[in-house]
Design a protein around this motif. Structure first.
Motif, PDB file in Angstrom:
ATOM      1  N   GLY A 133       0.820  -1.203   0.000  1.00  0.00           N
ATOM      2  CA  GLY A 133       0.000   0.000   0.000  1.00  0.00           C
ATOM      3  C   GLY A 133       0.855   1.254   0.000  1.00  0.00           C
ATOM      4  O   GLY A 133       2.036   1.218   0.376  1.00  0.00           O
ATOM      5  N   ASN A 134       0.248   2.380  -0.407  1.00  0.00           N
ATOM      6  CA  ASN A 134       0.996   3.632  -0.380  1.00  0.00           C
ATOM      7  C   ASN A 134       0.826   4.320   0.970  1.00  0.00           C
ATOM      8  O   ASN A 134       0.184   3.784   1.881  1.00  0.00           O
ATOM      9  N   GLY A 135       1.382   5.522   1.090  1.00  0.00           N
ATOM     10  CA  GLY A 135       1.378   6.209   2.381  1.00  0.00           C
ATOM     11  C   GLY A 135       0.008   6.617   2.868  1.00  0.00           C
ATOM     12  O   GLY A 135      -0.189   6.813   4.081  1.00  0.00           O
ATOM     13  N   LEU A 136      -0.949   6.771   1.965  1.00  0.00           N
ATOM     14  CA  LEU A 136      -2.296   7.167   2.358  1.00  0.00           C
ATOM     15  C   LEU A 136      -3.159   5.984   2.784  1.00  0.00           C
ATOM     16  O   LEU A 136      -4.206   6.175   3.408  1.00  0.00           O
ATOM     17  N   ALA A 137      -2.753   4.791   2.430  1.00  0.00           N
ATOM     18  CA  ALA A 137      -3.509   3.599   2.820  1.00  0.00           C
ATOM     19  C   ALA A 137      -3.162   3.235   4.264  1.00  0.00           C
ATOM     20  O   ALA A 137      -2.014   2.943   4.580  1.00  0.00           O
ATOM     21  N   ALA A 138      -4.158   3.299   5.122  1.00  0.00           N
ATOM     22  CA  ALA A 138      -3.944   2.978   6.528  1.00  0.00           C
ATOM     23  C   ALA A 138      -3.701   1.487   6.706  1.00  0.00           C
ATOM     24  O   ALA A 138      -3.968   0.687   5.798  1.00  0.00           O
ATOM     25  N   ASP A 139      -3.187   1.125   7.879  1.00  0.00           N
ATOM     26  CA  ASP A 139      -2.945  -0.293   8.164  1.00  0.00           C
ATOM     27  C   ASP A 139      -4.215  -1.110   7.987  1.00  0.00           C
ATOM     28  O   ASP A 139      -4.181  -2.233   7.480  1.00  0.00           O
ATOM     29  N   ARG A 140      -5.354  -0.541   8.398  1.00  0.00           N
ATOM     30  CA  ARG A 140      -6.612  -1.278   8.276  1.00  0.00           C
ATOM     31  C   ARG A 140      -6.991  -1.504   6.809  1.00  0.00           C
ATOM     32  O   ARG A 140      -7.648  -2.492   6.491  1.00  0.00           O
TER      33      ARG A 140
END
Length: 264
Positions: A133-140
């Protein structure tokens, strides 16, 4: 949660089937688009999902949007939907070779992105999918994606720099395995075995061998040595494969896949 699929080909079919089987979503929570009416009708009948012809409608309705199209069509699809897919939506791409930076450029703004690289064994519930995932995609967001693709096989979180390698060893390699099965069956036919039976023996041998690697945790070389009795038949076969450059041929095949992926 509404999940949208743009593209309803084999990979989308595997993902939808896996999620429904595992109860991650219901059929009523899935909407998909495809170019042909025949594809849309088939997916409605087989899975009970809602299908439409308009990609933009899918992007507007979905909270999670899966771009399940081939790399050559990805720029065109993003151009159709980029105004509809706002920053609150999680966008998942399964296109080989298209980096998250490339996709952000096509969208023209930062977007929550996750890249996945599934393979065709997902169609029988034995897929192997790489996820990043990229930086905007949260862990969830990444965790949800892992759960989604884990519904039809194994899922591995990796850094994006390894995606081309994952596409080669996971995505392209089933074709090489099918060639190996076919070649082994040809050898058995040459030795007098009926072809249908030969395919059964060869395929089961590959399935069982792969399961031994995954479940025993032993090095493949150690498992190979367990089969090679001193002065026996197997070591003669291993010698023939080494003489004909099997290892180098396989490594070069994966290298070719990686280089092609980088050029997409």
């Amino acid at each position: 949660m509404k999940i949208g699929f743009i593209g309803l080909g084999n990979m989308a079919k595997a993902m939808i089937g896996g999620m429904l089987k595992q109860g991650i979503v219901t059929a009523g929570e899935i909407i998909g688009s495809a170019k042909t009416e025949a594809t849309r009708k088939r997916m409605e009948e087989e899975y009970g999902i809602v299908t439409v012809a308009d990609n933009r409608q899918v992007a507007e309705e979905a909270e999670v949007l899966v771009l399940a199209v081939k790399p050559v069509f990805l720029a065109e699809v993003i151009g159709e939907i980029k105004d509809a897919a706002d920053g609150n939506r999680l966008v998942i791409s399964i296109a080989a070779g298209k980096t998250m930076k490339w996709m952000e450029t096509e969208f023209g703004r930062p977007v929550k992105l996750v890249r996945c690289m599934p393979n065709t064994p997902a169609l029988v519930g034995e897929g192997c999918t790489a996820v990043c995932g990229n930086g905007l995609a949260a862990d969830r967001d990444v965790e949800f994606c892992m759960k989604m693709v884990g519904s039809f096989g194994k899922a591995y979180a990796i850094p994006e720099r390894l995606m081309d390698a994952a596409g080669a060893v996971g995505g392209s390699s089933p074709a090489f395995v099918f060639m190996f099965i076919e070649a082994m069956a040809d050898g058995a036919v040459q030795a007098g075995m009926p072809r249908k039976q030969a395919y059964g023996f060869a395929a089961q041998a590959v399935l069982g061998s792969a399961k031994m690697v995954l479940e025993t945790g032993l090095h493949p070389g150690e498992l190979k040595d367990m089969v090679c009795s001193p002065g026996g038949t197997t070591i003669e076969g291993v010698k023939a494969l080494e003489r004909n450059g099997m290892r180098a041929a396989v490594m070069e095949a994966l290298e070719a896949c990686v280089e092609k992926s980088r050029l997409l």
